[in-house]
Enzyme design. Structure first.
Site, PDB file in Angstrom:
ATOM      1  N   HIS A 290       3.523   1.793   2.038  1.00  0.00           N
ATOM      2  CA  HIS A 290       4.130   2.177   3.319  1.00  0.00           C
ATOM      3  C   HIS A 290       5.649   1.954   3.319  1.00  0.00           C
ATOM      4  CE1 HIS A 290       3.194  -1.999   5.289  1.00  0.00           C
ATOM      5  NE2 HIS A 290       4.462  -1.975   4.961  1.00  0.00           N
TER       6      HIS A 290
ATOM      7  N   ASN B  65       0.827  -1.214   0.000  1.00  0.00           N
ATOM      8  CA  ASN B  65       0.000   0.000   0.000  1.00  0.00           C
ATOM      9  C   ASN B  65       0.865   1.270   0.000  1.00  0.00           C
ATOM     10  OD1 ASN B  65       1.032   0.078   2.562  1.00  0.00           O
ATOM     11  ND2 ASN B  65      -0.924  -0.027   3.634  1.00  0.00           N
TER      12      ASN B  65
HETATM   13  C1  GLP Z   1       6.335  -4.706   6.399  1.00  0.00           C
HETATM   14  C2  GLP Z   1       7.436  -3.901   7.121  1.00  0.00           C
HETATM   15  C3  GLP Z   1       8.150  -2.991   6.167  1.00  0.00           C
HETATM   16  C4  GLP Z   1       8.461  -3.792   4.924  1.00  0.00           C
HETATM   17  C5  GLP Z   1       7.176  -4.014   4.172  1.00  0.00           C
HETATM   18  C6  GLP Z   1       7.316  -4.907   2.955  1.00  0.00           C
HETATM   19  O1  GLP Z   1       5.098  -4.505   6.929  1.00  0.00           O
HETATM   20  N1  GLP Z   1       7.004  -3.137   8.235  1.00  0.00           N
HETATM   21  O2  GLP Z   1       9.304  -2.453   6.788  1.00  0.00           O
HETATM   22  O3  GLP Z   1       9.335  -3.066   4.112  1.00  0.00           O
HETATM   23  O4  GLP Z   1       6.139  -4.432   5.021  1.00  0.00           O
HETATM   24  O5  GLP Z   1       7.408  -6.241   3.305  1.00  0.00           O
HETATM   25  P1  GLP Z   1       7.910  -7.366   2.334  1.00  0.00           P
HETATM   26  O6  GLP Z   1       9.333  -7.076   2.066  1.00  0.00           O
HETATM   27  O7  GLP Z   1       7.729  -8.649   3.068  1.00  0.00           O
HETATM   28  O8  GLP Z   1       7.076  -7.261   1.093  1.00  0.00           O
END
Ligand code: GLP
Length: 243
Positions: free
Chosen positions: A138, A136
């Site tokens: 973030h 999303n």
């Molecule tokens: C999580 C973490 C983030 C991370 C993101 C992506 O919720 N809080 O710091 O970068 O989501 O996660 P992923 O790398 O597993 O796609």
């Protein structure tokens, strides 16, 4: 912004590890800002391999982590503390007292947030911040919102983040609903930012974050105005980008 398009996840991980390793070689006592999730796993694996080959030395490095779930103890396998120790800290020669993950167990949450900011300041700021990208938009746990929240704070996780992260838990009910995260200003103060993204699931958000308007609705879009950002993404993640 520098953009490196890589073939796949493996290639992305090696490129990111190369950039981190250059940082450590050029400034052995650097402060690294670290991330969790599936994106950086390959990067950490590569750094560990290079350490084992004696090509890298973490003895003077300090680290601060981006975020931590609220209410998960360090022994909980889903905590980011556990993740960091398992995938990096226990496998290299970093000093235990030089690694800092926000304290999600502190009942005084305001204090835990302030402590994390104080630690970063005491260390003299972050030289290189590694980031992943949420589906999303973030970064850390800075969720889409009406405004950018500046400092380390406690956040209510969005439904989409809880769903996305439930893959690591036995049951979606086990996913914490709150977390501590560095704020947008905390992240933007880092000298350099390295963001890694892979997979077609993130293609749409990559396009919005790096080629769309800068808006708190897509928190990662703020990175467009940072002076030194490197995006390392695989072909799938860049498939909708206008490059
Ligand atoms: C999580 C973490 C983030 C991370 C993101 C992506 O919720 N809080 O710091 O970068 O989501 O996660 P992923 O790398 O597993 O796609």
């Amino acid at each position: 912004m520098k953009i490196f398009k890589t073939r796949d996840y493996y290639d992305m991980s090696r490129k990111a590890a190369n950039i981190i390793s250059a940082q450590i070689i050029l400034k052995p006592d650097c402060v690294l800002g670290l991330a969790t999730g599936s994106s950086p796993l390959g990067t950490y694996k590569q750094l560990v391999e290079w350490y084992k080959k004696e090509d890298l030395d973490f003895s003077k490095v300090s680290t601060v982590n981006l975020d931590e779930y609220r209410g998960l103890s360090p022994q909980n396998e889903q905590s980011y503390y556990y993740f960091m120790h398992k995938n990096l800290f226990s496998q290299v020669n970093i000093r235990e007292n030089a690694t800092f993950v926000p304290d999600g167990m502190n009942n005084d949450i305001e204090k835990a947030c302030k402590d994390h900011e104080d630690i970063i300041n005491r260390l003299g700021g972050i030289d290189l911040q590694l980031l992943g990208l949420g589906e999303n938009g973030h970064i850390g746990f800075n969720e889409p919102a009406d405004e950018f929240i500046k400092d380390t704070h406690c956040v209510q996780l969005s439904r989409s983040t809880i769903e996305a992260n439930s893959r690591f838990f036995e049951d979606i009910k086990d996913v914490p609903t709150q977390a501590i995260t560095m704020g947008i200003r905390t992240i933007m103060r880092a000298d350099k930012i390295l963001i890694i993204v892979n997979g077609s699931k993130k293609a749409k958000i990559v396009k919005e974050a790096f080629w769309g308007p800068v808006t708190p609705k897509v928190p990662a879009s703020i990175l467009q105005i940072h002076k030194d950002v490197t995006l390392v993404a695989d072909e799938a993640a860049l498939s909708q980008a206008p490059i």
